[in-house]
Scaffold this active site. Structure first.
Site, PDB file in Angstrom:
ATOM      1  CB  VAL A 100      14.377 -23.782 -43.869  1.00  0.00           C
ATOM      2  CG1 VAL A 100      13.724 -23.279 -42.594  1.00  0.00           C
ATOM      3  CG2 VAL A 100      13.770 -23.111 -45.094  1.00  0.00           C
ATOM      4  CB  CYS A 101      17.364 -27.673 -41.673  1.00  0.00           C
ATOM      5  SG  CYS A 101      15.773 -28.448 -41.988  1.00  0.00           S
ATOM      6  CB  THR A 102      21.498 -24.643 -43.294  1.00  0.00           C
ATOM      7  OG1 THR A 102      21.521 -25.904 -43.969  1.00  0.00           O
ATOM      8  CG2 THR A 102      22.913 -24.135 -43.131  1.00  0.00           C
TER       9      THR A 102
ATOM     10  CG  LEU B 213      20.155 -27.187 -37.155  1.00  0.00           C
ATOM     11  CD1 LEU B 213      20.835 -28.474 -37.551  1.00  0.00           C
ATOM     12  CD2 LEU B 213      19.386 -27.413 -35.875  1.00  0.00           C
TER      13      LEU B 213
END
Ligand code: BEZ
Length: 211
Positions: A44-46, A49
């Site tokens: 999810v973070c990928t 960002l």
């Protein structure tokens, strides 16, 4: 301690992917979005960002600087940046804080122990050019944020700061806005010479001013 709307955003010095940054100095006269994500090399973070990097021109247009944070070390941030560029088709173009000692996470209350003892949740702080906190949002690790919503709120906040208007439910840029209650009808005559619609004395509608 929790940070509340209207508080001064705590200052800090941090190691980031763009070198050492003193937060207030780095902000200069800009607004800022400071946001945390739980962990490097996570799906999810990928996506988040990559999307923030894609939206950077939209933040620039609004005089807003963006800065991310996680508790992983700088070496991980740098290695992960390659994955972000490869998988999201967009390279990082804003600093990521390496908060390995968790000093900034604690300063901003980004670790919620009953959710996770050590990792940051998905916090968002919008900070005005006066260094005051204008918005806080907290999302769980499993839900990616909608950064178009963050831009929408920034538009609303900047209209309030510049034109003394508030934005109604489900407002989108270009829709009519509301004269804030603190402005008297007499003052409103100067600020809104084109007039307004009075639905109730406390509900005065005007076309959105253009920044
Ligand atoms: C993610 O970014 O995919 C993620 C991180 C921590 C927990 C769950 C999801």
């Amino acid at each position: 301690m929790a940070i509340r709307l209207g508080d001064e955003a705590p200052d800090f010095t941090a190691e980031t992917t763009e070198g050492t940054i003193n937060f207030h100095e780095w902000m200069g006269n800009s607004w800022a979005v400071l946001f945390s994500h739980p962990k490097d090399f996570t799906p999810v973070c990928t996506t988040e960002l990559g999307e923030v990097a894609r939206l950077k021109p939209e933040f620039d247009k609004r005089n807003v600087k963006v800065i991310g944070l996680s508790v992983d070390p700088l070496s991980d941030h740098k290695a992960w940046a390659g994955d972000i560029a490869e998988t999201q088709g967009q390279a990082l173009n804003f600093p990521l804080i390496a908060d390995s000692d968790r000093n900034i996470s604690q300063l901003y209350d980004m670790i919620h122990p009953n959710a996770d003892n050590t990792l940051t949740v998905r916090s968002v702080f919008v900070i005005g050019s006066d260094k005051k906190v204008k918005l806080t949002i907290t999302y769980p690790a499993s839900t990616g944020r909608n950064f178009n919503e963050i831009l929408r709120v920034i538009d609303s906040l900047q209209l309030t700061a510049d034109f003394s208007v508030a934005t109604p439910v489900n407002w989108n840029y270009g829709d009519n806005v509301i004269i804030v209650p603190a402005i008297s009808d007499d003052e409103a005559k100067t600020k809104f010479p084109g007039g307004w619609e009075t639905v109730k004395p406390y509900l005065r509608i005007v076309p959105q001013p253009t920044p």
